[in-house]
Design a protein around this motif. Sequence first.
Motif, PDB file in Angstrom:
ATOM      1  N   LEU A  52      35.389  32.360  37.869  1.00 48.99           N
ATOM      2  CA  LEU A  52      35.976  32.270  36.526  1.00 48.99           C
ATOM      3  C   LEU A  52      37.505  32.384  36.575  1.00 48.99           C
ATOM      4  CD1 LEU A  52      33.370  34.400  34.533  1.00 48.99           C
ATOM      5  CD2 LEU A  52      33.655  31.918  34.477  1.00 48.99           C
ATOM      6  N   THR A  53      38.018  33.196  37.499  1.00 45.75           N
ATOM      7  CA  THR A  53      39.477  33.348  37.632  1.00 45.75           C
ATOM      8  C   THR A  53      40.101  32.036  38.098  1.00 45.75           C
ATOM      9  OG1 THR A  53      39.273  35.707  38.111  1.00 45.75           O
ATOM     10  CG2 THR A  53      41.301  34.634  38.842  1.00 45.75           C
ATOM     11  N   LYS A  54      39.456  31.392  39.065  1.00 46.13           N
ATOM     12  CA  LYS A  54      40.009  30.130  39.583  1.00 46.13           C
ATOM     13  C   LYS A  54      39.883  29.013  38.543  1.00 46.13           C
ATOM     14  CE  LYS A  54      39.879  31.248  44.458  1.00 46.13           C
ATOM     15  NZ  LYS A  54      39.366  31.028  45.802  1.00 46.13           N
ATOM     16  N   GLU A  55      38.787  29.020  37.797  1.00 50.55           N
ATOM     17  CA  GLU A  55      38.624  28.017  36.719  1.00 50.55           C
ATOM     18  C   GLU A  55      39.700  28.215  35.653  1.00 50.55           C
ATOM     19  OE1 GLU A  55      34.664  28.247  35.092  1.00 50.55           O
ATOM     20  OE2 GLU A  55      33.752  27.483  36.939  1.00 50.55           O
ATOM     21  N   HIS A  56      39.945  29.471  35.289  1.00 51.54           N
ATOM     22  CA  HIS A  56      40.946  29.766  34.266  1.00 51.54           C
ATOM     23  C   HIS A  56      42.333  29.306  34.718  1.00 51.54           C
ATOM     24  CE1 HIS A  56      43.991  32.354  32.262  1.00 51.54           C
ATOM     25  NE2 HIS A  56      43.284  32.037  31.208  1.00 51.54           N
ATOM     26  N   TYR A  57      42.645  29.511  35.979  1.00 53.84           N
ATOM     27  CA  TYR A  57      43.948  29.061  36.484  1.00 53.84           C
ATOM     28  C   TYR A  57      44.064  27.537  36.375  1.00 53.84           C
ATOM     29  CZ  TYR A  57      47.773  27.759  39.477  1.00 53.84           C
ATOM     30  OH  TYR A  57      48.927  27.186  39.939  1.00 53.84           O
ATOM     31  N   ARG A  58      43.026  26.847  36.824  1.00 54.44           N
ATOM     32  CA  ARG A  58      43.080  25.373  36.789  1.00 54.44           C
ATOM     33  C   ARG A  58      43.225  24.846  35.360  1.00 54.44           C
ATOM     34  NH1 ARG A  58      39.269  25.772  40.948  1.00 54.44           N
ATOM     35  NH2 ARG A  58      37.521  25.527  39.498  1.00 54.44           N
ATOM     36  N   LYS A  59      42.459  25.454  34.439  1.00 53.28           N
ATOM     37  CA  LYS A  59      42.458  24.954  33.058  1.00 53.28           C
ATOM     38  C   LYS A  59      43.710  25.342  32.285  1.00 53.28           C
ATOM     39  CE  LYS A  59      37.492  25.208  32.225  1.00 53.28           C
ATOM     40  NZ  LYS A  59      36.490  26.121  31.672  1.00 53.28           N
ATOM     41  N   CYS A  60      44.185  26.560  32.473  1.00 56.73           N
ATOM     42  CA  CYS A  60      45.182  27.109  31.547  1.00 56.73           C
ATOM     43  C   CYS A  60      46.550  27.395  32.158  1.00 56.73           C
ATOM     44  CB  CYS A  60      44.662  28.412  30.930  1.00 56.73           C
ATOM     45  SG  CYS A  60      43.093  28.208  30.074  1.00 56.73           S
ATOM     46  N   PHE A  65      52.602  26.208  35.565  1.00 56.24           N
ATOM     47  CA  PHE A  65      53.315  26.597  36.793  1.00 56.24           C
ATOM     48  C   PHE A  65      54.064  25.391  37.365  1.00 56.24           C
ATOM     49  CE2 PHE A  65      53.760  27.361  41.354  1.00 56.24           C
ATOM     50  CZ  PHE A  65      54.394  28.596  41.336  1.00 56.24           C
ATOM     51  N   LYS A  66      53.401  24.240  37.387  1.00 55.24           N
ATOM     52  CA  LYS A  66      54.049  23.028  37.925  1.00 55.24           C
ATOM     53  C   LYS A  66      55.292  22.676  37.113  1.00 55.24           C
ATOM     54  CE  LYS A  66      50.072  20.934  40.178  1.00 55.24           C
ATOM     55  NZ  LYS A  66      48.929  20.022  40.055  1.00 55.24           N
ATOM     56  N   GLU A  67      55.197  22.860  35.790  1.00 49.16           N
ATOM     57  CA  GLU A  67      56.349  22.552  34.926  1.00 49.16           C
ATOM     58  C   GLU A  67      57.503  23.513  35.216  1.00 49.16           C
ATOM     59  OE1 GLU A  67      54.682  22.621  30.991  1.00 49.16           O
ATOM     60  OE2 GLU A  67      53.501  20.801  31.374  1.00 49.16           O
ATOM     61  N   MET A  68      57.176  24.788  35.426  1.00 44.59           N
ATOM     62  CA  MET A  68      58.218  25.783  35.731  1.00 44.59           C
ATOM     63  C   MET A  68      58.923  25.413  37.045  1.00 44.59           C
ATOM     64  SD  MET A  68      59.018  28.582  37.833  1.00 44.59           S
ATOM     65  CE  MET A  68      57.487  29.236  38.507  1.00 44.59           C
ATOM     66  N   VAL A  69      58.130  25.030  38.055  1.00 43.82           N
ATOM     67  CA  VAL A  69      58.696  24.649  39.357  1.00 43.82           C
ATOM     68  C   VAL A  69      59.624  23.446  39.194  1.00 43.82           C
ATOM     69  CG1 VAL A  69      58.095  23.641  41.610  1.00 43.82           C
ATOM     70  CG2 VAL A  69      56.827  25.622  40.748  1.00 43.82           C
ATOM     71  N   ALA A  70      59.171  22.464  38.414  1.00 43.51           N
ATOM     72  CA  ALA A  70      59.979  21.256  38.201  1.00 43.51           C
ATOM     73  C   ALA A  70      61.266  21.591  37.439  1.00 43.51           C
ATOM     74  CB  ALA A  70      59.165  20.220  37.431  1.00 43.51           C
ATOM     75  N   ASN A  71      61.141  22.412  36.407  1.00 41.79           N
ATOM     76  CA  ASN A  71      62.314  22.773  35.590  1.00 41.79           C
ATOM     77  C   ASN A  71      63.374  23.495  36.390  1.00 41.79           C
ATOM     78  OD1 ASN A  71      61.226  21.662  33.336  1.00 41.79           O
ATOM     79  ND2 ASN A  71      60.376  23.553  32.509  1.00 41.79           N
ATOM     80  N   LEU A 106      41.555  33.015  27.147  1.00 41.98           N
ATOM     81  CA  LEU A 106      40.426  33.462  27.965  1.00 41.98           C
ATOM     82  C   LEU A 106      39.116  33.056  27.293  1.00 41.98           C
ATOM     83  CD1 LEU A 106      41.396  37.121  29.020  1.00 41.98           C
ATOM     84  CD2 LEU A 106      42.005  34.972  30.113  1.00 41.98           C
ATOM     85  N   GLU A 107      38.245  32.419  28.057  1.00 43.77           N
ATOM     86  CA  GLU A 107      36.939  32.084  27.490  1.00 43.77           C
ATOM     87  C   GLU A 107      36.090  33.336  27.406  1.00 43.77           C
ATOM     88  OE1 GLU A 107      35.234  28.753  29.493  1.00 43.77           O
ATOM     89  OE2 GLU A 107      36.850  27.419  28.842  1.00 43.77           O
ATOM     90  N   GLU A 108      35.112  33.320  26.521  1.00 39.10           N
ATOM     91  CA  GLU A 108      34.326  34.524  26.224  1.00 39.10           C
ATOM     92  C   GLU A 108      33.638  35.081  27.468  1.00 39.10           C
ATOM     93  OE1 GLU A 108      33.455  37.644  24.119  1.00 39.10           O
ATOM     94  OE2 GLU A 108      34.801  36.051  23.485  1.00 39.10           O
ATOM     95  N   GLU A 109      33.080  34.200  28.286  1.00 39.03           N
ATOM     96  CA  GLU A 109      32.391  34.668  29.500  1.00 39.03           C
ATOM     97  C   GLU A 109      33.380  35.383  30.429  1.00 39.03           C
ATOM     98  OE1 GLU A 109      29.755  33.056  33.310  1.00 39.03           O
ATOM     99  OE2 GLU A 109      30.837  31.596  32.077  1.00 39.03           O
ATOM    100  N   TYR A 110      34.599  34.831  30.513  1.00 37.35           N
ATOM    101  CA  TYR A 110      35.623  35.433  31.385  1.00 37.35           C
ATOM    102  C   TYR A 110      36.057  36.797  30.840  1.00 37.35           C
ATOM    103  CZ  TYR A 110      39.676  35.482  34.558  1.00 37.35           C
ATOM    104  OH  TYR A 110      40.590  35.802  35.534  1.00 37.35           O
ATOM    105  N   ARG A 111      36.233  36.892  29.521  1.00 33.90           N
ATOM    106  CA  ARG A 111      36.580  38.185  28.904  1.00 33.90           C
ATOM    107  C   ARG A 111      35.545  39.253  29.242  1.00 33.90           C
ATOM    108  NH1 ARG A 111      40.673  37.303  24.899  1.00 33.90           N
ATOM    109  NH2 ARG A 111      40.403  35.172  24.185  1.00 33.90           N
ATOM    110  N   LYS A 112      34.296  38.900  29.017  1.00 36.71           N
ATOM    111  CA  LYS A 112      33.202  39.873  29.261  1.00 36.71           C
ATOM    112  C   LYS A 112      33.158  40.279  30.730  1.00 36.71           C
ATOM    113  CE  LYS A 112      29.841  38.761  25.646  1.00 36.71           C
ATOM    114  NZ  LYS A 112      28.779  37.807  25.336  1.00 36.71           N
TER     115      LYS A 112
END
Length: 317
Positions: A52-60, A65-71, A106-112
């Motif tokens: 769930l942590t890795k999914e959250h990173y990919r989705k959200c 992060f890529k935009e920050m690196v580019a900026n 955070l999705e509900e499953e991830y929160r719980k």
Amino acid sequence: MASFPVINLVKLNGEERAATMEKINDACENWGFFELVNHGISPEFMDTVERLTKEHYRKCMEQRFKEMVANKGLEAVQSEINDLDWESTFHLRHLPVSNIAEVPDLEEEYRKTMKEFAAQLEKLAELLLDLLCENLGLEKGYLKRAFYGSKGPTFGTKVSNYPPCPQPELIKGLRAHTDAGGIILLFQDDKVSGLQLLKDGEWVDVPPMRHSIVINIGDQLEVITNGKYKSVMHRVIAQTDGNRMSIASFYNPGSDAVIYPAPELVERKENKDLYPKFVFEDYMKLYAGLKFQAKEPRFEAMKAIENTTSLGPIATV
């Protein structure tokens, strides 16, 4: 160099208890870090937390992060960057009051799941504090009470991802520091390494192990143990490939807890009182600006103002 200390907690329940306790004591005295296996949190549950942590990173978080690196033009830097970490993070607070319900995205499953994970880590932190009390010759519960303050301990989690970095020799994943708080419990990626600690003047890898929890000592435990156990400088080296996950949970004193060396540990030392007495919140205010510097000047600064700190009684829980 001696191999990194790995502690099998199940061995506390049998005839190897004394040897295991000695191993924990040695790790606290000589490493400031150790790795726990068979710690009571189920491997299946840890797999869910990781997924769930890795999914959250990919989705959200990945795109941000890529935009920050580019900026900031970080992909093309020519010289070492000393004021930035190559990491993407968010924070959860569990105690004294949880903020998990308010954290956006955070999705509900991830929160719980993170709420349950925190509850299990909190129990593990308190078990470890009592094991340290036993090794230190302190009364059971002493460290928990020392952390208590008026509202109980502070407990929070920093969820980090360390994406692939094109120039890891110029940008650290996380610059070298000691942790300000009490006891830290880390669930780290078992495929992508990067965490290192400073031992005897050399940087040593903290080995990634599946389903382990890495424990390290924070500055407050160094003060309370009067230097018997010390916090240790550590850092994260960014990698050119692989995204490293890191979930670090910090079991810290309450903001108004008064921190000072345990009297029993002062009496046994010839140098007597090596460390200051202070309110944890005051230390954190100082730490905020000096995190990536040596800890000794922080202790000296707190010593300079300790005469103005009144020593309240340790809370009885």
